[in-house]
Design a protein around this motif. Structure first.
Motif, PDB file in Angstrom:
ATOM      1  N   GLY B  66       0.658  -1.243   0.024  1.00 53.78           N
ATOM      2  CA  GLY B  66      -0.006   0.125   0.084  1.00 53.78           C
ATOM      3  C   GLY B  66       0.962   1.386  -0.031  1.00 53.78           C
ATOM      4  N   ARG B  67       2.087   1.315   0.639  1.00 54.24           N
ATOM      5  CA  ARG B  67       2.801   2.308   0.912  1.00 54.24           C
ATOM      6  C   ARG B  67       3.524   2.608  -0.564  1.00 54.24           C
ATOM      7  NH1 ARG B  67       6.826   1.918   5.939  1.00 54.24           N
ATOM      8  NH2 ARG B  67       7.832   4.069   4.844  1.00 54.24           N
ATOM      9  N   HIS B  78       3.145  11.882   3.559  1.00 52.94           N
ATOM     10  CA  HIS B  78       1.877  12.446   4.363  1.00 52.94           C
ATOM     11  C   HIS B  78       1.044  11.317   5.056  1.00 52.94           C
ATOM     12  CE1 HIS B  78      -1.664  15.049   5.485  1.00 52.94           C
ATOM     13  NE2 HIS B  78      -2.106  13.883   5.131  1.00 52.94           N
ATOM     14  N   MET B  79       0.832  10.376   4.418  1.00 50.68           N
ATOM     15  CA  MET B  79       0.080   9.334   5.316  1.00 50.68           C
ATOM     16  C   MET B  79       0.702   8.637   6.191  1.00 50.68           C
ATOM     17  SD  MET B  79      -2.918   9.025   4.293  1.00 50.68           S
ATOM     18  CE  MET B  79      -3.505   7.350   5.054  1.00 50.68           C
ATOM     19  N   ARG B 117      -9.575   4.600   6.846  1.00 45.93           N
ATOM     20  CA  ARG B 117     -10.062   4.543   5.625  1.00 45.93           C
ATOM     21  C   ARG B 117     -10.857   5.589   4.942  1.00 45.93           C
ATOM     22  NH1 ARG B 117     -11.856  -0.302   2.742  1.00 45.93           N
ATOM     23  NH2 ARG B 117     -11.474  -1.423   4.525  1.00 45.93           N
ATOM     24  N   ASN B 118     -11.680   6.346   5.710  1.00 48.90           N
ATOM     25  CA  ASN B 118     -12.277   7.400   5.110  1.00 48.90           C
ATOM     26  C   ASN B 118     -11.182   8.575   4.818  1.00 48.90           C
ATOM     27  OD1 ASN B 118     -14.696   5.996   5.131  1.00 48.90           O
ATOM     28  ND2 ASN B 118     -15.563   7.179   6.190  1.00 48.90           N
ATOM     29  N   TYR B 119     -10.336   8.663   5.725  1.00 52.74           N
ATOM     30  CA  TYR B 119      -9.286   9.918   5.411  1.00 52.74           C
ATOM     31  C   TYR B 119      -8.530   9.503   4.323  1.00 52.74           C
ATOM     32  CZ  TYR B 119      -5.303  12.773   6.535  1.00 52.74           C
ATOM     33  OH  TYR B 119      -4.228  13.695   6.705  1.00 52.74           O
ATOM     34  N   LEU B 120      -8.072   8.225   3.933  1.00 54.49           N
ATOM     35  CA  LEU B 120      -7.204   7.797   3.142  1.00 54.49           C
ATOM     36  C   LEU B 120      -8.062   8.173   1.875  1.00 54.49           C
ATOM     37  CD1 LEU B 120      -4.618   6.805   1.484  1.00 54.49           C
ATOM     38  CD2 LEU B 120      -5.444   4.668   2.436  1.00 54.49           C
ATOM     39  N   PRO B 235      -5.241   1.234  16.388  1.00 47.84           N
ATOM     40  CA  PRO B 235      -5.230   2.526  16.951  1.00 47.84           C
ATOM     41  C   PRO B 235      -5.893   3.772  15.802  1.00 47.84           C
ATOM     42  CG  PRO B 235      -3.195   1.803  16.328  1.00 47.84           C
ATOM     43  CD  PRO B 235      -4.010   0.682  16.191  1.00 47.84           C
ATOM     44  N   ASN B 236      -6.503   4.757  16.480  1.00 52.46           N
ATOM     45  CA  ASN B 236      -6.725   5.805  15.341  1.00 52.46           C
ATOM     46  C   ASN B 236      -5.871   7.200  15.763  1.00 52.46           C
ATOM     47  OD1 ASN B 236      -8.737   4.523  13.914  1.00 52.46           O
ATOM     48  ND2 ASN B 236     -10.255   4.600  16.034  1.00 52.46           N
ATOM     49  N   GLN B 237      -6.032   8.265  14.915  1.00 50.94           N
ATOM     50  CA  GLN B 237      -5.245   9.335  15.022  1.00 50.94           C
ATOM     51  C   GLN B 237      -5.621   9.859  16.202  1.00 50.94           C
ATOM     52  OE1 GLN B 237      -3.017  11.511  13.813  1.00 50.94           O
ATOM     53  NE2 GLN B 237      -2.099   9.889  12.790  1.00 50.94           N
ATOM     54  N   ASP B 238      -6.946   9.820  16.612  1.00 54.00           N
ATOM     55  CA  ASP B 238      -7.329  10.777  17.719  1.00 54.00           C
ATOM     56  C   ASP B 238      -7.272   9.844  19.033  1.00 54.00           C
ATOM     57  OD1 ASP B 238      -9.262   8.650  17.834  1.00 54.00           O
ATOM     58  OD2 ASP B 238     -10.884   9.977  17.619  1.00 54.00           O
ATOM     59  N   CYS B 239      -6.302   9.041  19.089  1.00 55.86           N
ATOM     60  CA  CYS B 239      -6.155   8.065  20.433  1.00 55.86           C
ATOM     61  C   CYS B 239      -7.266   7.120  20.745  1.00 55.86           C
ATOM     62  CB  CYS B 239      -5.780   8.983  21.577  1.00 55.86           C
ATOM     63  SG  CYS B 239      -3.910   9.841  21.174  1.00 55.86           S
TER      64      CYS B 239
END
Lengths: 398, 398
Positions: B66-67, B78-79, B117-120, B235-239
């Motif tokens: 994916g990277r 960025h990702m 997923r939605n962010y990407l 884990p998500n960005q918002d912890c």
């Protein structure tokens, strides 16, 4: 003459059967006998008015299950006595033209019967005319379905009109490419698979003899097994034979000239050439493309109590891997125990072909036999091992 | 800023991509970079304007493949740097709440990354705005296709208009229930299977700690393996953590009261209850139904040079039978030889997850390893047998 309804105390349903082939027309008769209203819709025109299409499968082998169904709708005697040709076994053709026979059912001496597919289909439709509660609609193509609501939309292919109909119950008997099943696929949790096998089939013909008789012994299904391809022939009422060649498509493609075709037949099926006739063989072989064979499986077969698929729509093609060595060994063991204990041990082939045992029981039966054989073989295996070890010991250490 | 086309000497195609999910939007970027005209059609509304749907899969584990794809379209840095959370291994939770770690790639120390997923998806769509040769059409439902002619008909779900479009090439990236694939199924010789697995999944959530941090060690994919069911957390960005419970539907159905649900969690996932919160657990569990998982396979993936399916449309769900003893034995052997000979023996999991080796080579690789291991085991087996026989002989006959 309108047939009396013998089930008038039960709830009468308004049923639509999609597909007026063998399965659909038979189902219509069953339902009509029970007093339900039946509307039978068929995409093609009335088969009773259709000239025989070249290269399509035109006869089939009728066994005890099919006879039982025909008996239930009052057509068995006619089909077997007037039309069907009994076949007591497979007549195997070697490449040198010599033959030998493998009986279908050496124990109980049952035959299977070669019958014309279109003849039988026409007879079933004809019989349905006897019932006031059956309506037939040809040239109707199913284009939209709401199975839960029991509503269908058909396109009349001759006038281009669309008609909407509703029913209590929808039965899809519309074959391997079923439109009813396509509608079912939209339901959640519907498992489905379609897989084309690498073999196609093409039909040829052996005509009647000049004296009007058969050119080969009539009461057999003739087989020319040749490893990855094979040819079979079933007898017809008019003393002709329908010959079907099964072969990988790649092989069909290679036979692209008259010379290649004749060389191929001279190598593998030499005895069939004078029977089919050289000119007719070339003509028929190149007249049509080989037809594909698709295996279809799905689950479930119904949507609540509103819709049901039957016949090829629900499960098409059951291939017999008759050339595998493991199959042959198993068949030999099966046949031996069946001969020894005919009431106790009925092999899968025989329970399917020569009994009316429900398929679910045929399968359970087979599973039970598999377990017994496995145990038996492991005991024999351990016995052989012990025997071998003892023999070894005696030889070298005594 | 319009990005320059680096391939202007090649033939520029007019391409339609059906589906603007991860696969479709990424494919659009690749095609746009090569200078083709791309029209991207999506059944749903623009995901950048959609509030996050409850209970749908919201994050995914991004690996080297994916990277690499993100790098090709200029979005990797960025990702990974700004958004992705590295996970170095699986953190296994026992029923007593204690945990242990299984690294993903002890040899080369590569991480996989938890990303939204939605962010990407939004980022990929946003990036496509940089290209003048990409057009995006949302709320367009594919209702009819003629793939050989390259023509498609869409229904605009907001206005109920239909639009006809044609292209040189049609790419179906429209997921496991692909409408493009449905059109392909009408082609002869198209093999297809869809099979629902008995497990469904349901998403829960562990919120951030009061201090804004993570409630569990962040750099792991957390797993609660429990035999026929399991729970995982990413884990998500918002912890916060997205928690997914995989379980047979029958089991989901049994948990039909608050009491039963809590008793079940206390028995199998006690350490997760205070993390999720008792009230939130009950609320989220009963707010949505578990989602089904469907396995889709088909062949071929294209119609001549006019149409192609990719992503889930072509092949959905690859299940890892990680609980089978044979799997565990194989994995132990694989990992040992990999540790011994890292350049020579790359296990299937690692070649898929931590390399950009083409899948066809991953599979060939695995087949070669299978053959080697089989030979090795049979030699070991024969060796053991000979050893045993010799030992037996020495013991009893010397």
């Amino acid at each position: 003459m309108a047939v009396q309804n013998g089930y008038s105390n039960k709830k009468q349903l308004d049923v639509i059967v999609v597909g007026a082939g063998l399965v659909g027309s038979l189902e219509a008769l069953y339902l009509a006998k029970r007093g339900h209203r039946v509307r039978l819709y068929e995409f093609r025109e009335d088969i009773r008015k259709t000239p025989q299409a070249r290269g399509r499968s035109i006869n089939l082998a009728l066994s005890v299950r099919g006879r039982r169904a025909l008996k239930d709708v009052g057509l068995e005697t006619h089909m077997i006595k007037e039309h069907g040709i009994p076949m007591s076994g497979r007549r195997i053709h070697r490449t040198d033209g010599s033959t030998y026979v493998i009986p279908y059912d050496a124990n109980t001496k049952q035959n299977i019967y070669s019958v014309g597919r279109n003849y039988l289909n026409g007879l079933l439709l004809q019989e349905s005319e006897q019932y006031e509660n059956v309506e037939r609609y040809f040239n109707h193509k199913l284009i939209e379905s709401n199975l839960k609501k029991g509503s269908l939309t058909f396109l009349k292919t001759d006038t281009n009109e669309t008609v909407n109909v509703t029913a209590d119950l929808i039965i899809g008997a519309d074959g391997a490419f079923s439109a009813v099943r396509k509608a079912m696929m939209k339901q959640p949790f519907f498992d489905f698979s379609q897989k084309y096998i690498e073999h196609g089939y093409l039909e040829l013909c052996i005509p009647p003899a000049d004296n009007g008789g058969f050119l080969m012994p009539a009461n057999y299904l003739h087989i020319w097994p040749r490893g990855e391809f094979m040819m079979i022939a079933l007898p017809n009422q008019d003393c002709s034979w329908t010959v079907t060649l099964f072969m990988p498509f790649t092989k069909f493609k290679n036979l692209d000239t008259e010379e290649k075709l004749l060389a191929f037949f001279e190598k593998y099926f030499p005895d069939s050439i004078p029977l089919i006739g050289k000119k007719k063989l070339v003509e028929d072989f190149f007249a049509v493309s080989p037809s594909p064979l698709v295996a279809v499986k799905c689950r479930p077969y119904h949507v609540e109590d509103k819709a049901l698929i039957i016949g090829d729509a629900a499960h098409a093609v059951m291939r017999d891997l008759v050339t595998r060595p493991s199959y042959k060994l198993r068949k030999a063991m099966d046949d031996f125990i069946f001969w020894l204990l005919p009431n106790f041990w009925v092999p899968l082939y025989n329970s399917v072909t020569f009994s009316t045992m429900p398929y679910s029981r045929c399968i359970k039966n087979r599973e039970w036999q598999d377990r017994v054989l496995k145990k038996f073989l492991s005991i024999v295996g351990i016995g052989a091992l012990i025997g071998g070890a003892v023999a070894f010991k005696i030889k070298y250490y005594s």
